[in-house]
Scaffold this motif. Structure first.
Motif, PDB file in Angstrom:
ATOM      1  N   LEU A 164       8.479  21.357 -27.173  1.00  6.93           N
ATOM      2  CA  LEU A 164       7.202  21.443 -27.857  1.00  6.93           C
ATOM      3  C   LEU A 164       7.394  21.028 -29.312  1.00  6.93           C
ATOM      4  N   VAL A 165       6.610  20.073 -29.769  1.00  3.17           N
ATOM      5  CA  VAL A 165       6.774  19.549 -31.127  1.00  3.17           C
ATOM      6  C   VAL A 165       6.625  20.675 -32.141  1.00  3.17           C
ATOM      7  N   LEU A 166       5.525  21.391 -32.087  1.00  2.02           N
ATOM      8  CA  LEU A 166       5.274  22.585 -32.893  1.00  2.02           C
ATOM      9  C   LEU A 166       4.463  23.546 -32.036  1.00  2.02           C
ATOM     10  N   ARG A 167       4.433  24.811 -32.410  1.00  6.94           N
ATOM     11  CA  ARG A 167       3.656  25.801 -31.651  1.00  6.94           C
ATOM     12  C   ARG A 167       2.178  25.384 -31.574  1.00  6.94           C
ATOM     13  N   THR A 168       1.690  24.728 -32.624  1.00  2.00           N
ATOM     14  CA  THR A 168       0.294  24.293 -32.660  1.00  2.00           C
ATOM     15  C   THR A 168       0.029  23.101 -31.738  1.00  2.00           C
ATOM     16  N   HIS A 169       1.086  22.553 -31.123  1.00  6.37           N
ATOM     17  CA  HIS A 169       0.924  21.439 -30.195  1.00  6.37           C
ATOM     18  C   HIS A 169       0.773  21.917 -28.746  1.00  6.37           C
ATOM     19  N   LEU A 170       0.484  23.206 -28.596  1.00 13.10           N
ATOM     20  CA  LEU A 170       0.008  23.751 -27.328  1.00 13.10           C
ATOM     21  C   LEU A 170      -1.512  23.802 -27.441  1.00 13.10           C
ATOM     22  N   VAL A 171      -2.202  22.961 -26.657  1.00 12.54           N
ATOM     23  CA  VAL A 171      -3.664  22.916 -26.701  1.00 12.54           C
ATOM     24  C   VAL A 171      -4.169  23.652 -25.464  1.00 12.54           C
ATOM     25  N   CYS A 172      -4.919  24.742 -25.710  1.00 11.51           N
ATOM     26  CA  CYS A 172      -5.331  25.617 -24.611  1.00 11.51           C
ATOM     27  C   CYS A 172      -6.629  26.335 -24.986  1.00 11.51           C
ATOM     28  N   PHE A 173      -6.993  27.361 -24.226  1.00 12.79           N
ATOM     29  CA  PHE A 173      -8.282  28.022 -24.438  1.00 12.79           C
ATOM     30  C   PHE A 173      -8.393  28.690 -25.806  1.00 12.79           C
ATOM     31  N   TYR A 174      -7.265  29.054 -26.421  1.00 17.15           N
ATOM     32  CA  TYR A 174      -7.354  29.690 -27.739  1.00 17.15           C
ATOM     33  C   TYR A 174      -6.963  28.752 -28.885  1.00 17.15           C
ATOM     34  N   ASN A 175      -6.530  27.542 -28.581  1.00 10.18           N
ATOM     35  CA  ASN A 175      -6.201  26.538 -29.595  1.00 10.18           C
ATOM     36  C   ASN A 175      -6.702  25.196 -29.069  1.00 10.18           C
ATOM     37  N   LYS A 176      -7.981  24.910 -29.306  1.00  9.96           N
ATOM     38  CA  LYS A 176      -8.658  23.816 -28.585  1.00  9.96           C
ATOM     39  C   LYS A 176      -8.380  22.414 -29.117  1.00  9.96           C
ATOM     40  N   THR A 177      -7.768  22.286 -30.295  1.00 11.79           N
ATOM     41  CA  THR A 177      -7.526  20.958 -30.863  1.00 11.79           C
ATOM     42  C   THR A 177      -6.131  20.876 -31.460  1.00 11.79           C
ATOM     43  N   SER A 178      -5.440  19.774 -31.184  1.00 11.39           N
ATOM     44  CA  SER A 178      -4.114  19.568 -31.767  1.00 11.39           C
ATOM     45  C   SER A 178      -4.258  19.306 -33.267  1.00 11.39           C
ATOM     46  N   PRO A 179      -3.208  19.551 -34.074  1.00 15.08           N
ATOM     47  CA  PRO A 179      -3.301  19.359 -35.525  1.00 15.08           C
ATOM     48  C   PRO A 179      -3.726  17.944 -35.918  1.00 15.08           C
ATOM     49  N   CYS A 180      -3.316  16.947 -35.143  1.00 14.13           N
ATOM     50  CA  CYS A 180      -3.637  15.548 -35.462  1.00 14.13           C
ATOM     51  C   CYS A 180      -5.012  15.130 -34.945  1.00 14.13           C
TER      52      CYS A 180
ATOM     53  N   SER B  51      -5.730  14.391 -31.886  1.00 15.00           N
ATOM     54  CA  SER B  51      -5.635  13.445 -30.775  1.00 15.00           C
ATOM     55  C   SER B  51      -5.916  14.081 -29.415  1.00 15.00           C
ATOM     56  N   VAL B  52      -5.797  15.413 -29.325  1.00 11.70           N
ATOM     57  CA  VAL B  52      -6.006  16.120 -28.057  1.00 11.70           C
ATOM     58  C   VAL B  52      -6.996  17.254 -28.289  1.00 11.70           C
ATOM     59  N   GLN B  53      -8.034  17.308 -27.437  1.00  5.20           N
ATOM     60  CA  GLN B  53      -9.047  18.351 -27.554  1.00  5.20           C
ATOM     61  C   GLN B  53      -9.348  18.942 -26.181  1.00  5.20           C
ATOM     62  N   HIS B  54      -9.514  20.254 -26.144  1.00  2.00           N
ATOM     63  CA  HIS B  54      -9.817  20.999 -24.913  1.00  2.00           C
ATOM     64  C   HIS B  54     -11.326  21.188 -24.810  1.00  2.00           C
ATOM     65  N   SER B  55     -11.869  21.048 -23.596  1.00  2.00           N
ATOM     66  CA  SER B  55     -13.319  21.143 -23.396  1.00  2.00           C
ATOM     67  C   SER B  55     -13.845  22.570 -23.447  1.00  2.00           C
ATOM     68  N   GLY B  56     -12.972  23.559 -23.239  1.00  2.00           N
ATOM     69  CA  GLY B  56     -13.417  24.950 -23.195  1.00  2.00           C
ATOM     70  C   GLY B  56     -13.087  25.588 -21.865  1.00  2.00           C
ATOM     71  N   ASP B  57     -13.257  26.892 -21.786  1.00  2.00           N
ATOM     72  CA  ASP B  57     -12.795  27.692 -20.652  1.00  2.00           C
ATOM     73  C   ASP B  57     -13.854  27.794 -19.560  1.00  2.00           C
ATOM     74  N   ASN B  58     -13.443  27.536 -18.301  1.00  3.42           N
ATOM     75  CA  ASN B  58     -14.280  27.770 -17.122  1.00  3.42           C
ATOM     76  C   ASN B  58     -13.731  29.030 -16.463  1.00  3.42           C
ATOM     77  N   LEU B  59     -14.556  30.049 -16.288  1.00  2.00           N
ATOM     78  CA  LEU B  59     -14.062  31.351 -15.860  1.00  2.00           C
ATOM     79  C   LEU B  59     -13.933  31.535 -14.357  1.00  2.00           C
ATOM     80  N   THR B  60     -14.520  30.647 -13.534  1.00  2.00           N
ATOM     81  CA  THR B  60     -14.525  30.907 -12.087  1.00  2.00           C
ATOM     82  C   THR B  60     -14.022  29.771 -11.222  1.00  2.00           C
ATOM     83  N   GLY B  61     -14.164  28.521 -11.646  1.00  2.00           N
ATOM     84  CA  GLY B  61     -13.786  27.390 -10.805  1.00  2.00           C
ATOM     85  C   GLY B  61     -14.860  26.984  -9.821  1.00  2.00           C
ATOM     86  N   GLU B  62     -16.004  27.644  -9.878  1.00  5.78           N
ATOM     87  CA  GLU B  62     -17.102  27.302  -8.969  1.00  5.78           C
ATOM     88  C   GLU B  62     -17.737  25.971  -9.366  1.00  5.78           C
ATOM     89  N   GLY B  63     -18.332  25.286  -8.403  1.00  5.54           N
ATOM     90  CA  GLY B  63     -19.067  24.054  -8.674  1.00  5.54           C
ATOM     91  C   GLY B  63     -18.237  22.811  -8.430  1.00  5.54           C
TER      92      GLY B  63
END
Length: 199
Positions: A64-80, A82-94
């Motif tokens: 892992l380059v830096l701890r902030t380079h984990l992009v997930c539900f609580y860290n939605k954007t990388s420092p640069c 270049s990577v963005q998370h759409s947000g959390d889906n709680l059920t997987g339905e649909g």
């Protein structure tokens, strides 16, 4: 037409798609039916399972380059950016992707050689849930500029007992970006535990 990969297979993304810079990594899954014993006999029902998609931005040594380079539900954007998370889906339905990661290949720093896509089950220990309770899981890469699906990997193995999945990776090789289908299960109970394996 999208190319369908099997576990371990690789494909060149940017060489075969000149000018490709904006990619959507789409991940999807459905809760499987589980058998429950009740007062009135046995019945099948779907259980809500909160799966979380994340990506780890790794260097040439698979760290892992830096701890902030984990992009997930609580860290939605990388420092640069270049990577963005759409947000959390709680059920997987649909239908369609349950969670998406947006990647701008042109903005990825030179020290990032790999973008590892993973999925884990939120609070899997407390809820006694594992990937044996999930079906129709997949990862796909889409050209964000025109919506064309470039590649898809359907996870068809039985992942019973596993609480996290390393699904696939975008990686840089000889100036081009490629995708590899991985599909490996893990016992990591939280995304932080999985990320710790790459520090």
């Amino acid at each position: 037409m999208a190319i369908s990969l099997s576990k371990g297979q690789k494909i060149d993304l940017t060489k075969t798609n000149p000018g490709l810079t904006h990619i959507v990594i789409g991940l999807g899954w459905d809760p499987a039916e589980v058998t429950k014993k009740g007062l009135f006999g046995i019945k099948k029902q779907k259980v809500d399972i909160d799966c979380d998609a994340s990506v780890l931005m790794l260097n040439e040594n698979d760290k892992l380059v830096l701890r902030t380079h984990l992009v997930c539900f609580y860290n939605k954007t990388s420092p640069c950016g270049s990577v963005q998370h759409s947000g959390d889906n709680l059920t997987g339905e649909g239908d369609g992707d349950d969670e998406q990661i947006f990647v701008d290949l042109s903005k990825i720093p030179a020290n990032v050689h790999k973008i590892l896509a993973v999925v884990n089950i939120y609070e899997c220990v407390n809820r006694k849930q594992d990937f044996g309770m999930i079906q129709h899981a997949y990862i796909r890469c889409v050209n964000r500029s025109n919506g064309q699906e470039l590649v898809r990997f359907n996870l068809t193995e039985n992942y019973s007992g596993k609480t996290a999945l390393v699904v696939g990776e975008l990686y840089r090789e000889a100036g081009e970006w490629k995708f590899k289908a991985i599909g490996e299960g893990s016992h990591a109970a939280h995304i932080d535990h999985l990320a710790a394996q790459y520090i």
